[in-house]
Scaffold this motif. Structure first.
Motif, PDB file in Angstrom:
ATOM      1  N   ASP A  12       0.919  -1.199   0.010  1.00 50.26           N
ATOM      2  CA  ASP A  12      -0.055   0.054  -0.037  1.00 50.26           C
ATOM      3  C   ASP A  12       0.877   1.216   0.169  1.00 50.26           C
ATOM      4  O   ASP A  12       0.341   2.155   0.448  1.00 50.26           O
ATOM      5  CB  ASP A  12      -1.042   0.057   1.122  1.00 50.26           C
ATOM      6  N   PRO A  41      -5.885  -6.257 -12.710  1.00 50.63           N
ATOM      7  CA  PRO A  41      -6.113  -5.853 -11.492  1.00 50.63           C
ATOM      8  C   PRO A  41      -5.766  -6.597 -10.382  1.00 50.63           C
ATOM      9  O   PRO A  41      -5.164  -5.931  -9.495  1.00 50.63           O
ATOM     10  CB  PRO A  41      -7.598  -6.284 -11.525  1.00 50.63           C
ATOM     11  N   LEU A  42      -4.898  -7.930 -10.500  1.00 50.09           N
ATOM     12  CA  LEU A  42      -4.359  -8.573  -9.480  1.00 50.09           C
ATOM     13  C   LEU A  42      -3.202  -7.871  -9.036  1.00 50.09           C
ATOM     14  O   LEU A  42      -2.951  -7.782  -7.678  1.00 50.09           O
ATOM     15  CB  LEU A  42      -3.941  -9.984 -10.064  1.00 50.09           C
ATOM     16  N   ASP A  43      -2.489  -7.108 -10.050  1.00 44.53           N
ATOM     17  CA  ASP A  43      -1.165  -6.409  -9.757  1.00 44.53           C
ATOM     18  C   ASP A  43      -1.621  -5.557  -8.729  1.00 44.53           C
ATOM     19  O   ASP A  43      -0.921  -5.149  -7.615  1.00 44.53           O
ATOM     20  CB  ASP A  43      -0.544  -5.997 -11.081  1.00 44.53           C
ATOM     21  N   THR A  44      -2.642  -4.607  -8.879  1.00 46.22           N
ATOM     22  CA  THR A  44      -3.056  -3.480  -7.954  1.00 46.22           C
ATOM     23  C   THR A  44      -3.227  -4.153  -6.703  1.00 46.22           C
ATOM     24  O   THR A  44      -3.303  -3.310  -5.656  1.00 46.22           O
ATOM     25  CB  THR A  44      -3.777  -2.649  -8.442  1.00 46.22           C
ATOM     26  N   LYS A  45      -3.936  -5.194  -6.722  1.00 42.27           N
ATOM     27  CA  LYS A  45      -4.361  -5.824  -5.300  1.00 42.27           C
ATOM     28  C   LYS A  45      -3.259  -6.232  -4.513  1.00 42.27           C
ATOM     29  O   LYS A  45      -2.972  -6.084  -3.428  1.00 42.27           O
ATOM     30  CB  LYS A  45      -5.248  -7.039  -5.623  1.00 42.27           C
ATOM     31  N   GLN A  47      -0.336  -4.831  -4.848  1.00 39.49           N
ATOM     32  CA  GLN A  47       0.237  -3.562  -4.401  1.00 39.49           C
ATOM     33  C   GLN A  47      -0.167  -2.928  -3.051  1.00 39.49           C
ATOM     34  O   GLN A  47       0.372  -2.586  -2.398  1.00 39.49           O
ATOM     35  CB  GLN A  47       0.466  -2.763  -5.434  1.00 39.49           C
ATOM     36  N   ALA A  48      -1.403  -3.290  -3.030  1.00 39.10           N
ATOM     37  CA  ALA A  48      -2.149  -2.743  -1.780  1.00 39.10           C
ATOM     38  C   ALA A  48      -2.278  -3.743  -0.709  1.00 39.10           C
ATOM     39  O   ALA A  48      -2.571  -3.212   0.378  1.00 39.10           O
ATOM     40  CB  ALA A  48      -3.589  -2.334  -2.364  1.00 39.10           C
ATOM     41  N   LYS A  50      -3.488  -6.545  -0.715  1.00 38.89           N
ATOM     42  CA  LYS A  50      -5.097  -7.329  -0.897  1.00 38.89           C
ATOM     43  C   LYS A  50      -5.322  -8.650  -1.375  1.00 38.89           C
ATOM     44  O   LYS A  50      -6.092  -8.787  -1.936  1.00 38.89           O
ATOM     45  CB  LYS A  50      -6.194  -6.469  -1.113  1.00 38.89           C
ATOM     46  N   ALA A  51      -4.100  -9.329  -1.564  1.00 38.97           N
ATOM     47  CA  ALA A  51      -4.080 -10.310  -2.358  1.00 38.97           C
ATOM     48  C   ALA A  51      -3.198 -11.441  -1.414  1.00 38.97           C
ATOM     49  O   ALA A  51      -2.134 -11.918  -2.287  1.00 38.97           O
ATOM     50  CB  ALA A  51      -3.691 -10.140  -3.701  1.00 38.97           C
ATOM     51  N   HIS A 312      -1.320   1.593 -12.832  1.00 40.43           N
ATOM     52  CA  HIS A 312      -1.895   0.911 -11.671  1.00 40.43           C
ATOM     53  C   HIS A 312      -3.182   1.538 -11.458  1.00 40.43           C
ATOM     54  O   HIS A 312      -4.003   1.120 -10.970  1.00 40.43           O
ATOM     55  CB  HIS A 312      -0.786   0.930 -10.556  1.00 40.43           C
ATOM     56  N   ALA A 316      -6.842   0.262 -11.279  1.00 38.99           N
ATOM     57  CA  ALA A 316      -7.385   0.237 -10.211  1.00 38.99           C
ATOM     58  C   ALA A 316      -9.080   0.881 -10.272  1.00 38.99           C
ATOM     59  O   ALA A 316      -9.869   0.558  -9.649  1.00 38.99           O
ATOM     60  CB  ALA A 316      -6.806   0.874  -8.992  1.00 38.99           C
TER      61      ALA A 316
END
Length: 330
Positions: A12, A41-45, A47-48, A50-51, A312, A316
């Protein structure tokens, strides 16, 4: 030697573009000079933070999809040589370096030669979407000529490929989407279904005479997966989904005597098992692409390592007009 890369130092927190050591290919690996990196979208999750299923531990280089040129080959690599143009689902999860870097040492089993008719940008847009579609429609559901296939989210990254793959295998394709997606879905030759104005019962009755669809590919999850269980063909229907988590009642599926399969495309990268099959899938996808049966849809905006944060943010936001690709090298 060093290279530039976008590095995740903390979850994050924005990725940092910095110089890190260039990898050296080990046994069974090839060193790829990356030309383009697809953003999912998985890349941004990841990074945050949330994956959790992607199992990334900072510091890490993110990025799942790549297209590039083989720069060197490690021991025991016989399928690739320096100068070969390749594409694949290379890393960005587990302990595998991702594609937001100038170079990556990639397990050769995960790669295939780039489709000749596609640009590097187009090739980098395909691996995750194409492998997910193939594992669901072909490996799990055995899609074949004469079947009716319903793709939920037909204008999305995976759905757009799934529609084309179903048609390439001889099936009739139907796809759901919002009002703004109807013309795009129809441009693929599929029957477009506006889920905002058409009930499940209505489109099952209209397009299958109430029998249900032979295969349903869910790329949305949640209530859409529940709707899939109620819309699949009695006895012989099959639902596949890459978004099967959550709480779902299997009663509608069971009462129809139908079946369900989950797809987890990251598994070979995380476990090391089944990597050869992903390379095999990409070779099949390249054949379809070169035959004119399958093409990705790219967002027209361009990004580089220096503007990867903008890429990103766009993904997102959910407002991208196709797959977002970052240009790594010319």
């Amino acid at each position: 030697m060093v290279m530039r890369a976008a590095v995740l130092r903390e979850f994050d927190v924005p990725l940092l573009v910095e110089e890190i050591d260039r990898p050296i290919p080990e046994r069974g690996q090839v060193l790829v000079r990356i030309v383009a990196s697809g953003v999912n979208p998985l890349d941004t999750k990841i990074q945050a933070g949330k994956a959790a299923h992607a199992r990334v531990q900072p510091p890490a280089v993110l990025g799942l999809d790549l297209a590039g040129v083989v720069a060197a080959a490690g021991a025991d690599v016989t399928d690739f040589a320096p100068g070969d143009e390749v594409y694949g689902l290379c890393g960005g999860v587990g302990d595998l370096q991702g594609s937001l870097a100038e170079y990556a040492a990639v397990d050769a089993r995960l790669l295939a030669r780039k489709p000749k008719t596609l640009s590097m940008r187009e090739a980098a847009a395909l691996p995750l979407a194409a492998i997910t579609s193939w594992e669901g429609l072909v490996d799990r559901a055995g899609v074949r000529a004469g079947q009716k296939v319903l793709v939920h989210g037909g204008a999305g990254g995976v759905g757009y490929v799934s529609v084309q793959l179903a048609q390439a295998r001889g099936a009739e394709a139907y796809a759901t989407g919002g009002p703004a997606s109807m013309s795009l879905i129809e441009s693929l030759g599929a029957v477009a279904i506006d889920y905002t104005s058409t009930s499940v019962e209505e489109y099952v009755r209209r397009y299958t005479d109430g029998a249900g669809f032979d295969i349903i590919a869910d790329n949305v999850g949640g209530s859409t997966l529940d709707a899939s269980f109620a819309a699949v063909r009695t006895y012989h229907g099959h639902v596949v989904s890459a978004l099967g988590w959550g709480t779902h009642s299997l009663a509608p599926l069971s009462f129809r005597g139908a079946t369900y399969s989950g797809v987890f495309t990251l598994l070979p990268m995380l476990t090391g098992r089944g990597r050869e099959h992903q390379g095999d899938i990409l070779r099949e996808i390249a054949t379809l692409a070169d035959a004119g049966a399958l093409r990705p849809r790219l967002d027209p905006r361009t990004f580089t390592l220096d503007t990867v944060l903008d890429a990103h943010r766009l993904v997102a936001s959910g407002t991208a007009n196709g797959k977002v690709v970052v240009d790594i090298a010319g």
